[in-house]
Design an enzyme around this catalytic site. Sequence first.
Site, PDB file in Angstrom:
ATOM      1  N   GLU A  76       1.112  -1.085  -0.120  1.00 45.21           N
ATOM      2  CA  GLU A  76      -0.108   0.322   0.266  1.00 45.21           C
ATOM      3  C   GLU A  76       1.012   1.138   0.327  1.00 45.21           C
ATOM      4  OE1 GLU A  76      -2.257   0.040   3.839  1.00 45.21           O
ATOM      5  OE2 GLU A  76      -3.384   2.003   3.154  1.00 45.21           O
ATOM      6  N   GLU A 106     -12.140   2.248   5.761  1.00 48.22           N
ATOM      7  CA  GLU A 106     -10.809   1.531   6.435  1.00 48.22           C
ATOM      8  C   GLU A 106     -10.842   3.173   6.616  1.00 48.22           C
ATOM      9  OE1 GLU A 106      -6.228   0.395   7.111  1.00 48.22           O
ATOM     10  OE2 GLU A 106      -6.879   2.090   5.285  1.00 48.22           O
TER      11      GLU A 106
HETATM   12  C1  LER Z   1      -3.357   1.307   6.516  1.00 48.28           C
HETATM   13  O1  LER Z   1      -4.648   0.557   5.698  1.00 48.28           O
HETATM   14  C2  LER Z   1      -3.202   2.356   6.202  1.00 48.28           C
HETATM   15  O2  LER Z   1      -4.541   2.681   5.298  1.00 48.28           O
HETATM   16  C3  LER Z   1      -2.234   3.262   6.938  1.00 48.28           C
HETATM   17  O3  LER Z   1      -2.745   4.192   7.141  1.00 48.28           O
HETATM   18  C4  LER Z   1      -1.630   2.751   8.217  1.00 48.28           C
HETATM   19  O4  LER Z   1      -1.083   3.431   8.613  1.00 48.28           O
HETATM   20 MN    MN Z   2      -5.059   2.074   4.113  1.00 45.64          MN
END
Ligand code: LER
Ligand code: MN
Length: 268
Positions: free
Chosen positions: A152, A246
Site C-alpha cells: 500500500e 478503512e
Molecule cells: C493501512 O491500510 C493504512 O492505510 C495506513 O494508514 C496504516 O498506517
Molecule cells: Mn489503507
Amino acid sequence: MKLAIVLSTHAAQFQAVAFKGDFEANVARIASYGYDGVELAIRDPKLVNADELEAVVKKHGLEVPAIGTGQAWGEERLSFTSDDPAVRRAAIERIKSHVPLARRLNAIIILGLIRGITPPGQSHEQSMAYLVEALQECAAVAATEGVRFALEPLNRYETDLIHTVAEGLDLIRQVGAENFGLLLDTFHMNIEEPSIEASIRACGDRIFHFHVADSNRWHPGAGHLDFRGILTALRETGYDGYVSGEFMPVPDADTSARRAIEYLRSVT
Ligand code: LER
Ligand code: MN
C-alpha cells in the site's frame, strides 16, 4: 461492486478502524448493514483460531477479501527495513506466517507499515534494497500457495518508503513477482497523487485491493473526494475485487458503517 469494512481481531491503537472488540458481534452487525465482506486486521495469525474465525464469517455470509498486517509494526515495531537483522527476519517470518490463513480464506495479504521507516543513519537506498529482498522472499513463499500480496502506498507522514502509485509500480518491476501488486487507499492518494483517477488508470491490473476513506479519513461521503469519478475509474480498469472501508468511527462505528454503504451504493 463488492463492499467490505476493516475489522480488527484484537484491540489496536490504529485509529482508522471502525470496528474493534467482540468479533462475532461485530461481524453480525457488519453483515446486517449489507456488507459483502470483512477485511481482517491481524497482528499475528498465531493469536487467532482459524477454525472459529472462518466459521463465524461464513455463518454471517461474509467473505474475507484481505488481511491487514500493520499492527505488527504498530504494536511490535516489526519492519522489513529495520537496521537490526533480527527485526527484519522476524517481520519476514511474520508475513510468511499469514500465508496459510490467507490461502484458506482466499484473502490477499496487505503490506502497509510493516515495510517500516528508514531508521536514522541508514540510507534510503539501503532501505529499498532490504524492502525488495524481503518482498521477493515473501512473494516466492506465497506463490507456491497461490496467495497474492498487495503493498500500500502510504502518505509522507507515515513513512518515507513508497508514497505513490508510480513508486509502487517501480518497486513491482524490481521485485518481479506476478503475485505482487498494490493496494490503493483514497486517503493516501488524496495527499500524494497528482490525480487520483489517473493513478488508478496507471496502476490498472496491478490493483489487487482498494481502501476507501474520504479526504478527512471519515467515511466516504463525509469529505470532499469525488467517489463517483474515483470508482468509475476503478471499474474501468477491470477491477472486480473489493472496495474496503478503512475510516475513523465518526460519529461512531455503526453510524459511519451505515452511512458509508448507503453513500457508496448511491454513487456506483
Ligand atoms: C493501512 O491500510 C493504512 O492505510 C495506513 O494508514 C496504516 O498506517
Ligand atoms: Mn489503507
